[in-house]
Scaffold this motif. Structure first.
Motif, short mmCIF file in Angstrom:
data_model
loop_
_atom_site.label_atom_id
_atom_site.label_comp_id
_atom_site.label_asym_id
_atom_site.label_seq_id
_atom_site.Cartn_x
_atom_site.Cartn_y
_atom_site.Cartn_z
N VAL A 82 0.72 -1.28 0.08
CA VAL A 82 -0.10 -0.07 -0.05
C VAL A 82 0.77 1.22 -0.04
O VAL A 82 0.77 2.09 -0.68
N PHE A 83 1.87 1.36 0.78
CA PHE A 83 2.88 2.60 0.93
C PHE A 83 3.68 2.62 -0.37
O PHE A 83 3.80 3.89 -0.87
N ASP A 84 4.05 1.62 -0.90
CA ASP A 84 4.77 1.53 -2.00
C ASP A 84 3.71 2.12 -3.26
O ASP A 84 4.36 3.04 -4.11
N ARG A 85 2.53 1.84 -3.35
CA ARG A 85 1.73 2.38 -4.32
C ARG A 85 1.66 4.06 -4.14
O ARG A 85 1.18 4.61 -5.31
N TYR A 86 1.50 4.33 -2.89
CA TYR A 86 1.17 5.94 -2.85
C TYR A 86 2.56 6.79 -2.41
O TYR A 86 2.38 7.63 -1.47
N HIS A 87 3.64 6.23 -2.51
CA HIS A 87 4.94 6.62 -2.17
C HIS A 87 4.95 8.13 -2.15
O HIS A 87 5.04 8.60 -3.37
N LYS A 88 5.13 8.60 -1.04
CA LYS A 88 5.34 10.28 -0.99
C LYS A 88 4.21 11.20 -1.76
O LYS A 88 4.53 12.20 -2.01
N GLU A 89 3.17 10.58 -2.06
CA GLU A 89 2.25 11.39 -2.80
C GLU A 89 1.36 11.81 -1.77
O GLU A 89 0.78 11.30 -0.80
N ASN A 90 0.93 13.29 -1.61
CA ASN A 90 0.32 14.15 -0.70
C ASN A 90 -1.22 13.91 -1.18
O ASN A 90 -1.76 13.75 -2.40
N GLY A 91 -2.04 13.87 -0.08
CA GLY A 91 -3.57 13.72 -0.65
C GLY A 91 -3.98 12.13 -0.70
O GLY A 91 -5.12 12.20 -1.25
N ASN A 92 -3.39 11.39 -0.56
CA ASN A 92 -3.85 10.18 -0.49
C ASN A 92 -4.40 9.29 0.71
O ASN A 92 -4.49 8.23 0.74
N LEU A 93 -4.45 9.90 1.72
CA LEU A 93 -4.95 9.61 2.87
C LEU A 93 -6.23 8.68 2.92
O LEU A 93 -6.28 7.58 3.32
N ILE A 94 -7.30 9.14 2.39
CA ILE A 94 -8.45 8.40 2.24
C ILE A 94 -8.25 7.16 1.42
O ILE A 94 -8.47 5.97 1.83
N SER A 95 -7.47 7.07 0.40
CA SER A 95 -7.10 6.16 -0.47
C SER A 95 -6.33 5.01 0.42
O SER A 95 -6.24 3.77 0.20
N ILE A 96 -5.24 5.51 1.00
CA ILE A 96 -4.57 4.43 1.85
C ILE A 96 -5.31 3.82 3.04
O ILE A 96 -5.28 2.62 3.20
N LEU A 97 -6.27 4.62 3.75
CA LEU A 97 -7.42 4.01 4.57
C LEU A 97 -8.21 2.94 4.00
O LEU A 97 -8.22 2.01 4.44
N GLN A 98 -8.41 3.34 2.54
CA GLN A 98 -9.38 2.19 1.99
C GLN A 98 -8.62 0.90 1.68
O GLN A 98 -9.10 -0.10 1.88
N ASP A 99 -7.39 1.16 1.11
CA ASP A 99 -6.60 0.08 0.91
C ASP A 99 -6.17 -0.96 2.11
O ASP A 99 -6.26 -2.09 2.26
N ALA A 100 -5.98 -0.14 3.43
CA ALA A 100 -5.88 -0.85 4.55
C ALA A 100 -6.65 -1.65 5.01
O ALA A 100 -6.76 -2.69 5.45
N GLN A 101 -8.11 -1.07 4.82
CA GLN A 101 -9.22 -1.82 5.34
C GLN A 101 -9.29 -2.75 4.50
O GLN A 101 -9.89 -3.94 4.72
#
Length: 175
Positions: free
Chosen positions: A26-45
């Motif tokens: 998940v972190f590799d997919r959104y590496h250092k991109e701002n504004g992806n908190l909701i996407s990261i939370l969705q992927d974590a869930q």
């Protein structure tokens, strides 16, 4: 050390130990991109089925967000679950049509059958029960939805029978 308000907030989240390495992709997919908190939370869930507290702390650390912001987003949006849910999620309509057609008695039967209240998961992990404002199936009132399938014109006995049928199907598939 967490302040009392952080401890109080954290008490709403499951503290189950989880494998944090599952978040690497998940972190590799959104590496250092701002504004992806909701996407990261969705992927974590998607990875865990809910948002464990340790995962939320890791997300805060990895994204550079304060824990309060991550917790705030996770608790604000109803799509996020803070605790594990059952294999079958029962959504019970609380709309007017369902209410006047007996949803309270149906809900009481479900709670009695499973030994849980709305917002809880059965001890065997099979069912979670959630009250929802409306399922949009007013002509079927009272209605519940289980994993996306609507069951309407329910009676308390009918609701119990649905749960028993699901248990029987699960037992049969386990053989």
């Amino acid at each position: 050390m967490a302040c009392d308000c952080e401890k109080n907030l954290e008490s709403k989240f499951s503290t189950n130990q989880v494998d944090l390495s599952l978040m690497d992709n998940v972190f590799d997919r959104y590496h250092k991109e701002n504004g992806n908190l909701i996407s990261i939370l969705q992927d974590a869930q998607g990875v865990y089925g809910y948002l464990p507290l340790d995962v939320l702390k890791l997300i805060a650390d990895k994204t550079g967000n304060k824990r309060a912001k991550v917790y705030g987003v996770a608790t604000f949006y109803s799509q996020f679950r803070l605790n594990p849910v059952g294999k079958y999620i029962i959504l019970q309509c609380q709309g007017t049509a369902c209410h006047v057609n007996g949803s309270e008695a149906v809900g009481n039967a479900i709670c009695d059958e499973l030994g849980i209240s709305p917002g809880e998961t059965s001890s065997d992990g099979m069912f979670s029960l959630e009250d929802v404002a409306c399922l949009g199936c007013c002509s079927l009132a009272p209605v519940i939805m289980i994993n996306g399938e609507a069951y309407g014109n329910l009676t308390p006995d009918g609701a119990r029978r649905i749960i028993k049928d699901i248990y029987a199907k699960e037992k049969e598939e386990a053989v």
